[in-house]
Design a protein around this motif. Structure first.
Motif, PDB file in Angstrom:
ATOM      1  N   ILE A 117       0.850  -1.183   0.000  1.00 14.98           N
ATOM      2  CA  ILE A 117       0.000   0.000   0.000  1.00 14.98           C
ATOM      3  C   ILE A 117       0.889   1.237   0.000  1.00 14.98           C
ATOM      4  O   ILE A 117       1.789   1.359   0.838  1.00 14.98           O
ATOM      5  CB  ILE A 117      -0.921  -0.002   1.238  1.00 14.98           C
ATOM      6  CG1 ILE A 117      -1.797  -1.265   1.225  1.00 14.98           C
ATOM      7  CG2 ILE A 117      -1.770   1.259   1.281  1.00 14.98           C
ATOM      8  CD1 ILE A 117      -2.490  -1.535   2.536  1.00 14.98           C
ATOM      9  N   ILE A 155      -2.953   8.237   2.216  1.00 13.56           N
ATOM     10  CA  ILE A 155      -2.974   6.806   1.913  1.00 13.56           C
ATOM     11  C   ILE A 155      -4.335   6.497   1.292  1.00 13.56           C
ATOM     12  O   ILE A 155      -5.372   6.678   1.933  1.00 13.56           O
ATOM     13  CB  ILE A 155      -2.732   5.952   3.174  1.00 13.56           C
ATOM     14  CG1 ILE A 155      -1.376   6.303   3.795  1.00 13.56           C
ATOM     15  CG2 ILE A 155      -2.825   4.468   2.841  1.00 13.56           C
ATOM     16  CD1 ILE A 155      -1.066   5.588   5.096  1.00 13.56           C
ATOM     17  N   GLY A 156      -4.316   6.076   0.056  1.00 11.94           N
ATOM     18  CA  GLY A 156      -5.574   5.868  -0.651  1.00 11.94           C
ATOM     19  C   GLY A 156      -6.317   7.187  -0.732  1.00 11.94           C
ATOM     20  O   GLY A 156      -5.737   8.223  -1.061  1.00 11.94           O
ATOM     21  N   ASP A 157      -7.594   7.160  -0.388  1.00 18.05           N
ATOM     22  CA  ASP A 157      -8.413   8.373  -0.405  1.00 18.05           C
ATOM     23  C   ASP A 157      -8.429   9.087   0.937  1.00 18.05           C
ATOM     24  O   ASP A 157      -9.228   9.994   1.141  1.00 18.05           O
ATOM     25  CB  ASP A 157      -9.866   8.013  -0.781  1.00 18.05           C
ATOM     26  CG  ASP A 157      -9.970   7.480  -2.195  1.00 18.05           C
ATOM     27  OD1 ASP A 157      -9.157   7.879  -3.053  1.00 18.05           O
ATOM     28  OD2 ASP A 157     -10.865   6.642  -2.446  1.00 18.05           O
ATOM     29  N   TYR A 158      -7.564   8.679   1.855  1.00 18.77           N
ATOM     30  CA  TYR A 158      -7.628   9.162   3.231  1.00 18.77           C
ATOM     31  C   TYR A 158      -6.391   9.948   3.661  1.00 18.77           C
ATOM     32  O   TYR A 158      -5.279   9.679   3.210  1.00 18.77           O
ATOM     33  CB  TYR A 158      -7.822   7.987   4.184  1.00 18.77           C
ATOM     34  CG  TYR A 158      -9.135   7.282   3.988  1.00 18.77           C
ATOM     35  CD1 TYR A 158     -10.323   7.851   4.463  1.00 18.77           C
ATOM     36  CD2 TYR A 158      -9.212   6.073   3.328  1.00 18.77           C
ATOM     37  CE1 TYR A 158     -11.538   7.214   4.275  1.00 18.77           C
ATOM     38  CE2 TYR A 158     -10.424   5.421   3.144  1.00 18.77           C
ATOM     39  CZ  TYR A 158     -11.583   6.002   3.614  1.00 18.77           C
ATOM     40  OH  TYR A 158     -12.793   5.369   3.432  1.00 18.77           O
ATOM     41  N   LEU A 201      -8.940   1.197   5.503  1.00 19.07           N
ATOM     42  CA  LEU A 201      -8.955   0.876   4.076  1.00 19.07           C
ATOM     43  C   LEU A 201      -9.900  -0.268   3.757  1.00 19.07           C
ATOM     44  O   LEU A 201     -10.458  -0.332   2.656  1.00 19.07           O
ATOM     45  CB  LEU A 201      -7.534   0.557   3.601  1.00 19.07           C
ATOM     46  CG  LEU A 201      -6.546   1.720   3.668  1.00 19.07           C
ATOM     47  CD1 LEU A 201      -5.144   1.243   3.334  1.00 19.07           C
ATOM     48  CD2 LEU A 201      -6.973   2.870   2.772  1.00 19.07           C
ATOM     49  N   ARG A 224     -13.678   1.368   4.622  1.00 18.12           N
ATOM     50  CA  ARG A 224     -13.931   2.476   3.710  1.00 18.12           C
ATOM     51  C   ARG A 224     -15.074   3.411   4.145  1.00 18.12           C
ATOM     52  O   ARG A 224     -16.009   3.680   3.373  1.00 18.12           O
ATOM     53  CB  ARG A 224     -14.184   1.963   2.293  1.00 18.12           C
ATOM     54  CG  ARG A 224     -13.065   1.043   1.816  1.00 18.12           C
ATOM     55  CD  ARG A 224     -12.718   1.067   0.382  1.00 18.12           C
ATOM     56  NE  ARG A 224     -12.617   2.322  -0.297  1.00 18.12           N
ATOM     57  CZ  ARG A 224     -11.546   3.115  -0.302  1.00 18.12           C
ATOM     58  NH1 ARG A 224     -10.487   2.823   0.407  1.00 18.12           N
ATOM     59  NH2 ARG A 224     -11.537   4.218  -1.003  1.00 18.12           N
TER      60      ARG A 224
END
Length: 154
Positions: free
Chosen positions: A30, A85-88, A103, A106
């Motif tokens: 990730i 990290i990702g959408d966060y 993650l 969500r």
């Protein structure tokens, strides 16, 4: 018959022990982009914690205040580093397991924060702290700026 049961029990025990390892190794790493002060040691320790837990960190050595604000994290939840990290947004010394849970679940949220720099949180738990720890919470930051307890460490 007893011998067959014993073999099955041993096989089941082996599967229970090694299944999480196999699952973790089969997952893709990730990506995390971490904004931090270039001279901050505890930030580097937190990044090492992430990397030990399957994350790949891209480090941006600059103040995280601008990024924190751009990602929508209210200043009252600030710490010494900010990650995307990702959408966060991830603010401070958030444990990797909490990020993985975020993650997976969500939720519709900005991200997670461990405000301030609590002793015993990842990156604040090395030899320099002599094994000390204090209770702290990982907070889920909602899009309206409010927060709720996501996890608690005593």
């Amino acid at each position: 018959m007893r011998f067959t049961f014993r073999k099955a029990a041993i096989a089941a025990a082996i599967a229970i022990v090694f299944a999480p390892i196999a699952l973790a190794s089969s997952q893709k790493s990730i990506s995390a982009t971490v904004y931090k002060d270039p001279n901050c040691g505890c930030c580097n320790e937190w990044i090492a914690h992430l990397e030990k837990n399957g994350f790949v960190a891209k480090i941006i050595n600059e103040s995280d205040a601008k990024t924190r604000n751009a990602l929508g994290i209210p200043n009252r939840f600030a710490s010494c580093h900010t990650a995307k990290i990702g959408d966060y947004a991830i603010e401070g010394h958030v444990p990797a397991n909490d990020i993985l849970r975020l993650l997976q679940e969500r939720p519709d949220a900005i991200g997670l924060s461990v405000p301030n720099m609590p002793i015993g949180s990842p990156g604040m738990d090395g030899e320099a702290y002599g094994g000390l720890s204090e209770p702290y919470q990982t907070l889920l930051i909602a899009k309206d700026g409010s927060a709720s307890v996501f996890n608690e460490y005593k």
